[in-house]
Design a protein around this motif. Structure first.
Motif, mmCIF file in Angstrom:
data_model
loop_
_atom_site.group_PDB
_atom_site.id
_atom_site.type_symbol
_atom_site.label_atom_id
_atom_site.label_comp_id
_atom_site.label_asym_id
_atom_site.label_seq_id
_atom_site.Cartn_x
_atom_site.Cartn_y
_atom_site.Cartn_z
ATOM 1 N N ARG A 49 17.504 -13.511 -19.209
ATOM 2 C CA ARG A 49 17.232 -14.929 -18.491
ATOM 3 C C ARG A 49 16.762 -14.642 -17.253
ATOM 4 N N GLY A 50 16.220 -13.479 -16.898
ATOM 5 C CA GLY A 50 15.688 -13.025 -15.553
ATOM 6 C C GLY A 50 16.472 -13.267 -14.428
ATOM 7 N N LEU A 51 17.905 -12.920 -14.581
ATOM 8 C CA LEU A 51 18.891 -13.285 -13.453
ATOM 9 C C LEU A 51 18.913 -12.349 -12.285
ATOM 10 N N THR A 52 19.507 -12.623 -11.118
ATOM 11 C CA THR A 52 19.673 -11.730 -9.849
ATOM 12 C C THR A 52 21.000 -11.463 -9.445
ATOM 13 N N ASP A 57 25.710 -5.797 -2.325
ATOM 14 C CA ASP A 57 26.729 -5.029 -1.421
ATOM 15 C C ASP A 57 28.348 -5.514 -1.980
ATOM 16 N N ARG A 58 28.284 -6.398 -2.678
ATOM 17 C CA ARG A 58 29.945 -6.989 -2.919
ATOM 18 C C ARG A 58 30.051 -6.597 -4.450
ATOM 19 N N VAL A 59 29.239 -5.657 -5.199
ATOM 20 C CA VAL A 59 29.586 -5.311 -6.479
ATOM 21 C C VAL A 59 29.742 -3.688 -6.427
ATOM 22 N N LEU A 60 30.946 -3.432 -7.326
ATOM 23 C CA LEU A 60 31.298 -2.083 -7.241
ATOM 24 C C LEU A 60 31.284 -1.777 -8.919
ATOM 25 N N LEU A 61 30.094 -0.720 -9.138
ATOM 26 C CA LEU A 61 29.939 -0.571 -10.624
ATOM 27 C C LEU A 61 30.417 1.018 -10.696
ATOM 28 N N THR A 62 31.199 1.496 -11.829
ATOM 29 C CA THR A 62 31.483 2.770 -11.849
ATOM 30 C C THR A 62 31.522 3.232 -13.505
ATOM 31 N N ASN A 63 30.700 4.330 -13.917
ATOM 32 C CA ASN A 63 31.145 4.774 -15.194
ATOM 33 C C ASN A 63 32.500 5.542 -15.576
ATOM 34 N N VAL A 90 22.210 -1.981 -6.880
ATOM 35 C CA VAL A 90 23.732 -2.169 -6.668
ATOM 36 C C VAL A 90 24.116 -1.046 -5.467
ATOM 37 N N THR A 91 24.570 -1.690 -4.443
ATOM 38 C CA THR A 91 25.028 -0.461 -3.226
ATOM 39 C C THR A 91 26.037 0.534 -3.867
#
Length: 422
Positions: A49-52, A57-63, A90-91
């Motif tokens: 969809r070509g989203l952004t 700064d408000r996203v926390l991603l972890t494996n 992603v910060t």
């Protein structure tokens, strides 16, 4: 106007619409949490969809599910997730640093009075410091990643008041297992559990996280502790200062129900297969030999859990028929346990430490159960096949109970009566 609960106030404060009477409210979130296994499910739609992302700064991603990957399939999923996080700048990408829920409460994005959604049901653990945090599916998280908003139905609130003094052999795990015994798995379905800590001394922050984490096992949308001096101390130690004004319930807040729990009368609890709600006192559980003891997961892999286990096994040896696996909830917890000497104590007794991740809790790796295995575990679910083979059996308990069972090679009604086993 009727008095408002914590969740009432948080939803109102984050409202992005004007109709306070609507059944569903459009709300702005303070943060989004995602891990490799579920975030990977939304990447194709996001890119097609070509989203952004609305606010990197408000996203926390972890494996954390595949950390490090144990199969080619898991490696491919992990790499797809990491590429997505890096391509979108992603910060807060936490690479191999622990379980996402523990990393959330270690991060300043999680604040008292905040509203956080995550792509995993145990995001609710943020309620341990007074955050309204909840898990959602990949489609809902995709919408929130792009818009910074989500839809919430205002939940009714059940007030749970803790009083008395928690016995030294009990912990937050025993508290939440007792709540499951009293209410069952659907006893708080789409409710907010608002925890009022009136105990003396107050529950520790680790105990509060254990209770909040398994609020979702009761069906709760939120499981929120009323912020107090314990909350403030934790936030100051983590952030260097208080960054948010805690949200408190009104004195005349309206509750669907009030539940009083006398902690003084609470002894060790255990959940038998195959339900977290199948809870009895350890003093009433049947005697069963075990093959595996597991101390870890987002529900109970924190420093106090590791400390409790180390106290039990100090100078002793794990039963020769038992594999005792320990997985700290985060690398930071592991470092603290190293400094305190708990890792050496447990290792000397025969325990095996693994890298901070979900591991065996979801039947992923690092201790998965076979058909004949019987496990006593600090994880949060014991459904059939949850930790491995369909025919394996898992009992849920506190870290102290897990350690005692590892020493004896079994669970049973004498686990705490027989102090010579300590």
């Amino acid at each position: 106007m009727a008095g408002r609960t914590i969740s009432d106030k948080v939803i109102d404060a984050h409202s992005a619409d004007d109709d306070g009477t609507a059944a569903y409210r459009l709300v702005r979130v303070d943060a989004v949490l995602g891990h490799d296994a579920t975030t990977a499910l939304l990447i194709d739609d996001f890119e097609r969809r070509g989203l952004t992302i609305w606010d990197r700064d408000r996203v926390l991603l972890t494996n954390d599910h595949f950390s490090p990957p144990s199969t080619i399939e898991y490696a491919d999923i992990s790499n797809k997730f990491l590429r997505f996080a890096r391509d979108n700048q992603v910060t807060n990408l936490m690479l191999d640093r622990g379980i996402c829920h523990q990393l959330l409460v270690e991060h300043r994005l999680c604040q008292p009075g905040g509203l956080v959604v995550g792509a995993d049901s145990h995001t609710v653990m943020g309620g341990g410091i007074g955050t309204c945090a909840t898990g959602m599916g990949a489609t809902d998280i995709l919408f929130t990643l792009v818009t910074g908003t989500t839809w919430l139905r205002r939940p009714e609130t059940i007030a749970v008041r803790f009083h008395g003094e928690l016995p030294p052999t009990s912990s937050g795990r025993d508290i939440v297992l007792e709540l499951l015994r009293l209410l069952g798995e659907s006893g708080a379905q789409y409710r907010c559990l608002e925890f009022h800590d009136e105990s003396r001394p107050k529950l520790s922050q680790d105990d509060r996280f254990a209770v909040a984490n398994m609020a979702v096992e009761l069906g709760a949308k939120f499981g929120v502790f009323v912020p107090d001096e314990v909350t403030a101390d934790y936030c100051v130690r983590r952030d260097g200062e208080l960054l948010a004004t805690p949200v408190l319930p009104d004195a005349d807040a309206v509750y669907e129900r009030v539940l009083d729990i006398d902690l003084s009368a609470l002894d060790a609890r255990i959940a038998r297969p195959y339900s977290p709600g199948n809870v009895v006192p350890v003093s009433e559980v049947e005697s069963v030999s075990i093959s595996t003891a597991f101390l870890g997961s987002c529900s109970s892999g924190r420093l106090e859990d590791i400390r409790d286990a180390a106290e039990e096994v100090a100078g002793r040896a794990v039963h020769p028929a038992v594999r005792f696996i320990v997985i700290p909830a985060s690398v930071e917890v592991f470092k603290q346990a190293l400094r305190a000497g708990y890792v050496e104590t447990l290792t000397d007794a025969g325990a095996t430490f693994n890298h901070s991740s979900c591991g065996a809790c979801g039947g992923i790796d690092k201790g998965v159960l076979g058909a004949d295995d019987v496990c006593v575990s600090t994880s949060n679910r014991n459904f059939r096949g949850r930790m491995g083979h369909w025919d394996s059996r898992t009992y849920l308990a506190s870290a102290r109970t897990v350690a005692r069972a590892a020493l004896l090679g079994r669970i049973g009604p004498d686990l705490y009566r027989n102090e010579g086993a300590r």
